[in-house]
Motif scaffolding. Structure first.
Motif, PDB file in Angstrom:
ATOM      1  N   TRP A  62       0.857  -1.181   0.000  1.00 60.63           N
ATOM      2  CA  TRP A  62       0.000   0.000   0.000  1.00 60.63           C
ATOM      3  C   TRP A  62       0.894   1.231   0.000  1.00 60.63           C
ATOM      4  CZ3 TRP A  62      -3.555  -1.625   4.683  1.00 60.63           C
ATOM      5  CH2 TRP A  62      -4.356  -2.694   4.288  1.00 60.63           C
ATOM      6  N   ILE A  63       0.510   2.224  -0.773  1.00 61.92           N
ATOM      7  CA  ILE A  63       1.259   3.482  -0.819  1.00 61.92           C
ATOM      8  C   ILE A  63       0.293   4.638  -0.550  1.00 61.92           C
ATOM      9  CG2 ILE A  63       2.756   4.984  -2.199  1.00 61.92           C
ATOM     10  CD1 ILE A  63       2.254   1.485  -3.468  1.00 61.92           C
ATOM     11  N   ASN A  64       0.609   5.425   0.467  1.00 60.52           N
ATOM     12  CA  ASN A  64      -0.222   6.576   0.825  1.00 60.52           C
ATOM     13  C   ASN A  64       0.616   7.856   0.790  1.00 60.52           C
ATOM     14  OD1 ASN A  64      -2.601   5.043   1.576  1.00 60.52           O
ATOM     15  ND2 ASN A  64      -1.425   4.386   3.355  1.00 60.52           N
ATOM     16  N   GLY A  65      -0.005   8.938   0.357  1.00 59.80           N
ATOM     17  CA  GLY A  65       0.658  10.230   0.457  1.00 59.80           C
ATOM     18  C   GLY A  65       0.715  10.686   1.898  1.00 59.80           C
ATOM     19  N   GLY A  66       1.673  11.562   2.214  1.00 62.83           N
ATOM     20  CA  GLY A  66       1.820  12.023   3.592  1.00 62.83           C
ATOM     21  C   GLY A  66       2.335  13.438   3.666  1.00 62.83           C
ATOM     22  N   GLN A  67       3.096  13.736   4.690  1.00 61.75           N
ATOM     23  CA  GLN A  67       3.631  15.077   4.911  1.00 61.75           C
ATOM     24  C   GLN A  67       5.099  14.953   5.300  1.00 61.75           C
ATOM     25  OE1 GLN A  67       2.541  17.536   8.502  1.00 61.75           O
ATOM     26  NE2 GLN A  67       1.487  18.752   6.940  1.00 61.75           N
ATOM     27  N   THR A  68       5.947  15.743   4.661  1.00 60.00           N
ATOM     28  CA  THR A  68       7.383  15.639   4.943  1.00 60.00           C
ATOM     29  C   THR A  68       7.681  16.092   6.366  1.00 60.00           C
ATOM     30  OG1 THR A  68       7.802  17.864   4.085  1.00 60.00           O
ATOM     31  CG2 THR A  68       7.965  16.033   2.529  1.00 60.00           C
ATOM     32  N   SER A  69       8.710  15.474   6.951  1.00 59.90           N
ATOM     33  CA  SER A  69       9.134  15.849   8.304  1.00 59.90           C
ATOM     34  C   SER A  69      10.603  16.232   8.354  1.00 59.90           C
ATOM     35  CB  SER A  69       8.878  14.672   9.264  1.00 59.90           C
ATOM     36  OG  SER A  69       9.584  13.520   8.833  1.00 59.90           O
ATOM     37  N   ILE A  70      11.286  16.156   7.184  1.00 66.28           N
ATOM     38  CA  ILE A  70      12.721  16.468   7.104  1.00 66.28           C
ATOM     39  C   ILE A  70      12.927  17.492   5.983  1.00 66.28           C
ATOM     40  CG2 ILE A  70      15.018  15.514   6.663  1.00 66.28           C
ATOM     41  CD1 ILE A  70      13.974  12.800   7.576  1.00 66.28           C
ATOM     42  N   PRO A  71      13.672  18.592   6.246  1.00 67.24           N
ATOM     43  CA  PRO A  71      13.954  19.544   5.161  1.00 67.24           C
ATOM     44  C   PRO A  71      14.795  18.880   4.076  1.00 67.24           C
ATOM     45  CG  PRO A  71      15.253  20.068   7.127  1.00 67.24           C
ATOM     46  CD  PRO A  71      14.291  18.994   7.529  1.00 67.24           C
ATOM     47  N   PHE A  72      14.506  19.239   2.820  1.00 68.77           N
ATOM     48  CA  PHE A  72      15.218  18.576   1.718  1.00 68.77           C
ATOM     49  C   PHE A  72      15.217  19.469   0.483  1.00 68.77           C
ATOM     50  CE2 PHE A  72      15.446  15.478  -1.838  1.00 68.77           C
ATOM     51  CZ  PHE A  72      16.608  14.811  -1.466  1.00 68.77           C
ATOM     52  N   GLU A  73      16.378  19.685  -0.071  1.00 67.48           N
ATOM     53  CA  GLU A  73      16.561  20.471  -1.289  1.00 67.48           C
ATOM     54  C   GLU A  73      15.847  21.829  -1.202  1.00 67.48           C
ATOM     55  OE1 GLU A  73      15.246  18.036  -4.519  1.00 67.48           O
ATOM     56  OE2 GLU A  73      17.080  16.818  -4.516  1.00 67.48           O
ATOM     57  N   SER A 234       9.920  -7.997  -2.746  1.00 65.36           N
ATOM     58  CA  SER A 234       8.876  -7.028  -2.404  1.00 65.36           C
ATOM     59  C   SER A 234       9.476  -5.826  -1.677  1.00 65.36           C
ATOM     60  CB  SER A 234       7.801  -7.695  -1.537  1.00 65.36           C
ATOM     61  OG  SER A 234       8.274  -7.977  -0.235  1.00 65.36           O
ATOM     62  N   GLN A 235      10.535  -6.073  -0.880  1.00 65.07           N
ATOM     63  CA  GLN A 235      11.216  -4.960  -0.217  1.00 65.07           C
ATOM     64  C   GLN A 235      11.919  -4.078  -1.249  1.00 65.07           C
ATOM     65  OE1 GLN A 235      13.298  -7.609   2.695  1.00 65.07           O
ATOM     66  NE2 GLN A 235      12.650  -6.093   4.200  1.00 65.07           N
ATOM     67  N   GLN A 236      12.525  -4.728  -2.266  1.00 63.24           N
ATOM     68  CA  GLN A 236      13.165  -3.956  -3.343  1.00 63.24           C
ATOM     69  C   GLN A 236      12.130  -3.113  -4.086  1.00 63.24           C
ATOM     70  OE1 GLN A 236      15.117  -6.870  -5.795  1.00 63.24           O
ATOM     71  NE2 GLN A 236      16.754  -7.259  -4.316  1.00 63.24           N
ATOM     72  N   MET A 237      10.961  -3.714  -4.319  1.00 60.23           N
ATOM     73  CA  MET A 237       9.901  -2.975  -5.025  1.00 60.23           C
ATOM     74  C   MET A 237       9.461  -1.763  -4.211  1.00 60.23           C
ATOM     75  SD  MET A 237       7.892  -6.437  -6.169  1.00 60.23           S
ATOM     76  CE  MET A 237       6.488  -5.739  -6.998  1.00 60.23           C
ATOM     77  N   SER A 238       9.313  -1.954  -2.893  1.00 64.31           N
ATOM     78  CA  SER A 238       8.929  -0.833  -2.028  1.00 64.31           C
ATOM     79  C   SER A 238       9.973   0.274  -2.109  1.00 64.31           C
ATOM     80  CB  SER A 238       8.789  -1.316  -0.579  1.00 64.31           C
ATOM     81  OG  SER A 238       7.782  -2.277  -0.468  1.00 64.31           O
ATOM     82  N   GLU A 239      11.233  -0.121  -2.106  1.00 64.87           N
ATOM     83  CA  GLU A 239      12.312   0.866  -2.152  1.00 64.87           C
ATOM     84  C   GLU A 239      12.351   1.579  -3.503  1.00 64.87           C
ATOM     85  OE1 GLU A 239      13.897   1.848   0.366  1.00 64.87           O
ATOM     86  OE2 GLU A 239      15.154   3.287  -0.723  1.00 64.87           O
ATOM     87  N   GLU A 240      12.122   0.815  -4.589  1.00 65.89           N
ATOM     88  CA  GLU A 240      12.074   1.444  -5.922  1.00 65.89           C
ATOM     89  C   GLU A 240      10.971   2.504  -5.983  1.00 65.89           C
ATOM     90  OE1 GLU A 240      13.239  -2.724  -8.225  1.00 65.89           O
ATOM     91  OE2 GLU A 240      11.561  -1.512  -8.972  1.00 65.89           O
ATOM     92  N   ILE A 241       9.831   2.170  -5.430  1.00 67.95           N
ATOM     93  CA  ILE A 241       8.702   3.121  -5.446  1.00 67.95           C
ATOM     94  C   ILE A 241       9.040   4.347  -4.620  1.00 67.95           C
ATOM     95  CG2 ILE A 241       6.301   3.429  -4.719  1.00 67.95           C
ATOM     96  CD1 ILE A 241       5.915   0.404  -5.356  1.00 67.95           C
TER      97      ILE A 241
END
Length: 409
Positions: A62-73, A234-241
């Protein structure tokens, strides 16, 4: 060969020490009873967990959108990540080993559905065509939403069995139109999905719902099954996503709050492993309880031999062989453990069947059952243990010298 005199003697000894024999047999019966109940409870927990996962595809992500918690770029924390149709198409078409994919937008809202004079409220869920495969919903009439419905923005729907019964009663719902918040959807299928709350739904094409709701291509959740892929894959797929989405939406890949990726493969393996551990634990507890019962049998046989030392000495003085002495003691021990084990087995199975009859179940406890082969093996094991419990007192009795035995008080 059946020796009636020997059995009369065994029953006479048991009758003479009835209370002590009953208490010893009770410990054996209790051990078998506890073992059966614990094994059934462990299997009930496993069945419940499998049922929870079995209602949906366990091999899924499952993939859900969220909110960032770390500053980035240059972006500050708190940036919202809104998934879109393009993310759905990326996972569906570009991630290897994905076999079924769906996306949901506002899939937890309830809407009033109307047909003629009937008005009911059920969950209204816009989804993609593979969704019934991921939910493992069984079609009982018509079909599910297909690719043509999806791409041509058709106003069609598949409804759960409770929706059909509430709106249409005994009428055939196929090709009839349901009004959902002012939009007419043609019913193309009826499904049955026994998962908790999964039947109280109406599924419509995602793209159709997006167009009706202002044309935005937002999705809340993307759901993909991983086919026969291994846990590692499946872990690799999660990481790719995650890597793909982090580049697209400019967030740190290590920021787990930015996008939630829930790998059911890992959770399923973890929970099944935990339940296997519980099953082994309860088995060990049951076996230890049985051992306590066997020790009780051994003790009573030792006491019996001690009490009958003078009698055994007389028997040997009159010509009784060591074999006859040993077989007498062992047969009595086996008889006690067999009867007690059988009673414990029947009581255990009876309680489990009563629980099934009364439907003592919960979300994570379903259909407690006993593996009859394990139950029979446990009874055979307790009989063997009973024989061993009687063996050592019997050997001791066979070694009694008549002259010393006759001097016993």
């Amino acid at each position: 060969m059946f020796d009636i005199d020997k059995w009369q003697e065994i029953f006479g000894t048991i009758k003479k020490n009835m209370l002590r024999t009953i208490l010893t047999a009770f410990s054996v019966a209790w051990g078998i009873f506890i073992l059966i109940v614990l094994l059934a409870a462990g299997q009930g927990l496993r069945n419940g967990a499998q049922s929870q996962f079995g209602n949906d595809a366990a091999n899924s992500i499952w993939i859900n959108g969220g909110q960032t918690s770390i500053p980035f770029e240059g972006y500050k924390p708190g940036k919202q990540i809104q998934l879109t149709n393009n993310d759905f198409y990326y996972i569906k078409n570009d991630v290897n080993d994905v076999d079924n994919t769906s996306a949901v937008y506002k899939g937890w809202e309830s809407k009033v559905l109307s047909y003629k004079k009937e008005h009911v409220a059920f969950t209204f869920r816009p989804v993609a065509p593979d969704h019934n495969k991921l939910e493992r919903a069984k079609l009982i009439a018509g079909r599910f939403i297909n690719e043509i419905d999806f791409k041509e923005f058709r106003k069609v729907c598949a409804i759960g069995l409770p929706v059909k019964e509430a709106l249409f009663k005994d009428e055939d719902p196929l090709n009839k139109f349901i009004d959902a918040a002012g939009t007419q959807y043609k019913v193309v299928g009826v499904f049955n999905d026994p998962g908790r709350g999964d039947n109280d739904r109406i599924y419509v094409p995602l793209l159709t719902a997006q167009r009706i709701n202002g044309g935005k291509d937002y999705v809340n959740t993307i759901w993909a099954s991983t086919g026969n892929a291994s846990i590692e894959r499946s872990q690799q797929m999660s990481e790719e996503i995650r890597q793909h989405l982090s580049k697209k939406y400019h967030f740190d890949p290590k920021d787990l709050n930015a996008v939630g990726i829930y790998n059911n493969n890992i959770e399923y393996k973890r929970i099944m492993g935990m339940l296997d551990g519980i099953k082994i634990f309860v088995f060990i507890i049951g076996v230890l309880t049985l051992i306590a019962g066997v020790v009780g049998v051994s003790n009573i046989m030792m006491i019996i031999v001690k009490e009958r030392t003078r009698e055994i000495g007389v028997r040997k003085a009159l010509g009784a062989t060591p074999y006859s002495i040993v077989s007498l003691i062992i047969q009595e021990s086996i008889f006690i453990t067999f009867v007690a084990g059988y009673v414990g087995l029947m009581l255990g199975i009876g309680l489990v069947e009563l629980m099934r009859y009364l439907k003592v179940e919960g979300d994570f406890f379903k259909n407690p059952e006993v593996d009859i082969s394990i139950a029979i093996s446990a009874v055979i094991l307790i009989i063997i243990a009973g024989a061993l419990a009687g063996l050592f007192p019997a050997i001791k009795a066979a070694r009694v010298e008549p002259i010393h035995a006759l001097r016993e008080d």
